[in-house]
Design a protein around this motif. Structure first.
Motif, short mmCIF file in Angstrom:
data_model
loop_
_atom_site.label_atom_id
_atom_site.label_comp_id
_atom_site.label_asym_id
_atom_site.label_seq_id
_atom_site.Cartn_x
_atom_site.Cartn_y
_atom_site.Cartn_z
N SER A 156 12.56 -42.49 49.31
CA SER A 156 12.94 -43.37 48.21
C SER A 156 12.71 -42.68 46.87
O SER A 156 12.08 -41.63 46.79
N ARG A 157 13.21 -43.31 45.83
CA ARG A 157 13.10 -42.70 44.50
C ARG A 157 11.64 -42.45 44.12
O ARG A 157 11.32 -41.44 43.49
N ASP A 158 10.73 -43.35 44.51
CA ASP A 158 9.31 -43.16 44.19
C ASP A 158 8.60 -42.29 45.21
O ASP A 158 7.39 -42.05 45.10
N ARG A 159 9.33 -41.78 46.22
CA ARG A 159 8.82 -40.86 47.24
C ARG A 159 7.74 -41.49 48.13
O ARG A 159 7.01 -40.79 48.80
N GLY A 184 6.77 -42.36 58.79
CA GLY A 184 6.83 -40.99 59.27
C GLY A 184 7.36 -40.04 58.21
O GLY A 184 7.96 -40.46 57.22
N PRO A 185 7.15 -38.73 58.39
CA PRO A 185 7.61 -37.75 57.41
C PRO A 185 9.12 -37.56 57.47
O PRO A 185 9.72 -37.60 58.54
N VAL A 186 9.73 -37.36 56.29
CA VAL A 186 11.18 -37.14 56.23
C VAL A 186 11.51 -35.95 55.32
O VAL A 186 12.61 -35.85 54.79
N GLY A 202 6.68 -32.44 52.12
CA GLY A 202 6.53 -33.08 53.42
C GLY A 202 7.15 -34.46 53.48
O GLY A 202 7.58 -34.91 54.54
N CYS A 203 7.17 -35.15 52.33
CA CYS A 203 7.71 -36.51 52.23
C CYS A 203 7.08 -37.43 53.27
O CYS A 203 7.76 -38.01 54.13
N GLU A 204 5.76 -37.54 53.20
CA GLU A 204 5.03 -38.42 54.10
C GLU A 204 5.26 -39.87 53.70
O GLU A 204 5.10 -40.23 52.53
N THR A 205 5.65 -40.70 54.65
CA THR A 205 5.87 -42.12 54.40
C THR A 205 5.22 -42.93 55.52
O THR A 205 4.91 -42.39 56.59
#
Length: 324
Positions: free
Chosen positions: A251-254, A40-42, A34-37
């Motif tokens: 990002s690298r650290d997700r 927003g999700p990416v 999901g790559c929640e940030t």
């Protein structure tokens, strides 16, 4: 018409399991799928939204091996939205998950980083398990495969043929030191019959000094990718394969959105959607064909200007978001 295959390697993070143990399924999904940030999700959902907005189709190579740890439901969570939105699901396989499987390991105590680390018979058993699990998770029966880390060999192709998969796309001519051990070289850049399947190489462009750079979202700028697609169409190329991952816009650290790669992704989608003579395609609907001629297809020539712009962009992304 030149067909572009946008391929997304879609996978939970085995590295997170190494660091945190197997009790990390929810966080793993949030970070790798999901790559929640905070902005927003990416991840996969965002990618699907953008593909649909621009009328593009993509191929999601989904790794079902985490089912060894979390059950088939963990894979169904990944496959379901992709199938529901009308995109293609094909087979990916990271054999690193065998190390966490315990008694569920279909090979007993055998483990390995790449599928090429196993015998032909063992590879057949892994592919059987992975294919059946992917289908049990709701995907149509796959016809195409990509090895995790590109780590396939010719036995992998023979095993694919033995279990009924017709296509492989693990050969990456643009990475000289890749983990791929298929017996092809950098000049093998067109689909070719090999060991009972059709091998579909990853796209590439020329670099300074006559080398190649692979067609991946984190490896090329939007300008380079779009120029490569225009060049392929102009020289009569029938297909071009792009690679990305479910987590590449983070990002690298997700933990954050990589705004540089996100913008690159959006520029590629928008540019591809309006490019004449070029369309996206999937393995389910229109798999890559063998070339009509055996003549080598020239790659996009090196451009010092395009390369320079990309190097500046990559340097900024590495500083702000960690090296890709």
């Amino acid at each position: 018409m030149t067909r572009v295959y946008i391929t997304i390697d879609t996978e939970y993070s085995a590295g997170m399991v190494v660091r945190q143990g197997t009790d990390c399924r929810a966080e793993n999904f949030a970070r790798a799928i999901g790559c929640e940030t905070p902005s927003g999700p990416v991840g996969v959902g965002y990618q699907l939204d953008r593909f649909d907005r621009h009328g593009l189709k993509a191929v999601f190579f989904v790794d079902p091996m985490p089912a060894l740890v979390w059950g088939v439901e963990a894979i169904a969570d990944v496959v379901g939205p992709i199938v529901a939105r009308g995109h293609d699901v094909q087979l990916h396989l990271h054999s690193e998950w065998l190390a966490f499987a315990g008694n569920a390991n279909p090979l007993g105590t055998r483990v390995g980083t790449h599928i090429k680390d196993f015998t032909f018979d063992e590879q057949c058993r892994l592919l059987d398990y992975a294919r059946d699990t992917l289908v049990a998770a709701g995907a149509p029966a796959p016809i195409a495969f990509r090895a995790g880390n590109y780590g396939a060999n010719d036995d992998t192709l023979r095993a694919l043929a033995a279990v009924g998969l017709a296509y492989d796309t693990s050969h990456c001519p643009g990475i000289a030191g890749s983990d791929c051990a298929i017996g092809l070289g950098p000049d093998d850049r067109l689909p070719v019959e090999r060991c009972g399947v059709i091998e579909v190489p990853i796209g590439a462009i020329a670099t300074r000094g006559g080398g190649l750079r692979h067609g991946q979202l984190t490896a090329l700028s939007a300008g380079e990718i779009l120029a490569a697609l225009r060049h392929t169409q102009a020289v009569g190329g029938e297909s071009f394969t792009l690679v990305s991952h479910s987590f590449e816009l983070a990002s690298r650290d997700r933990l954050r959105t990589n705004q540089i790669v996100k913008r690159r992704f959006e520029q590629v989608c928008a540019g591809l959607a309006r490019m004449p003579g070029v369309t996206t395609a999937t393995y389910a609907d229109a798999p890559p064909a063998l070339p009509r001629t055996a003549a080598a297809q020239g790659v996009l020539p090196h451009s010092a200007w395009r390369t320079g712009l990309r190097l500046v962009e990559q340097a900024a992304a590495n500083v702000l978001y960690g090296a890709a």
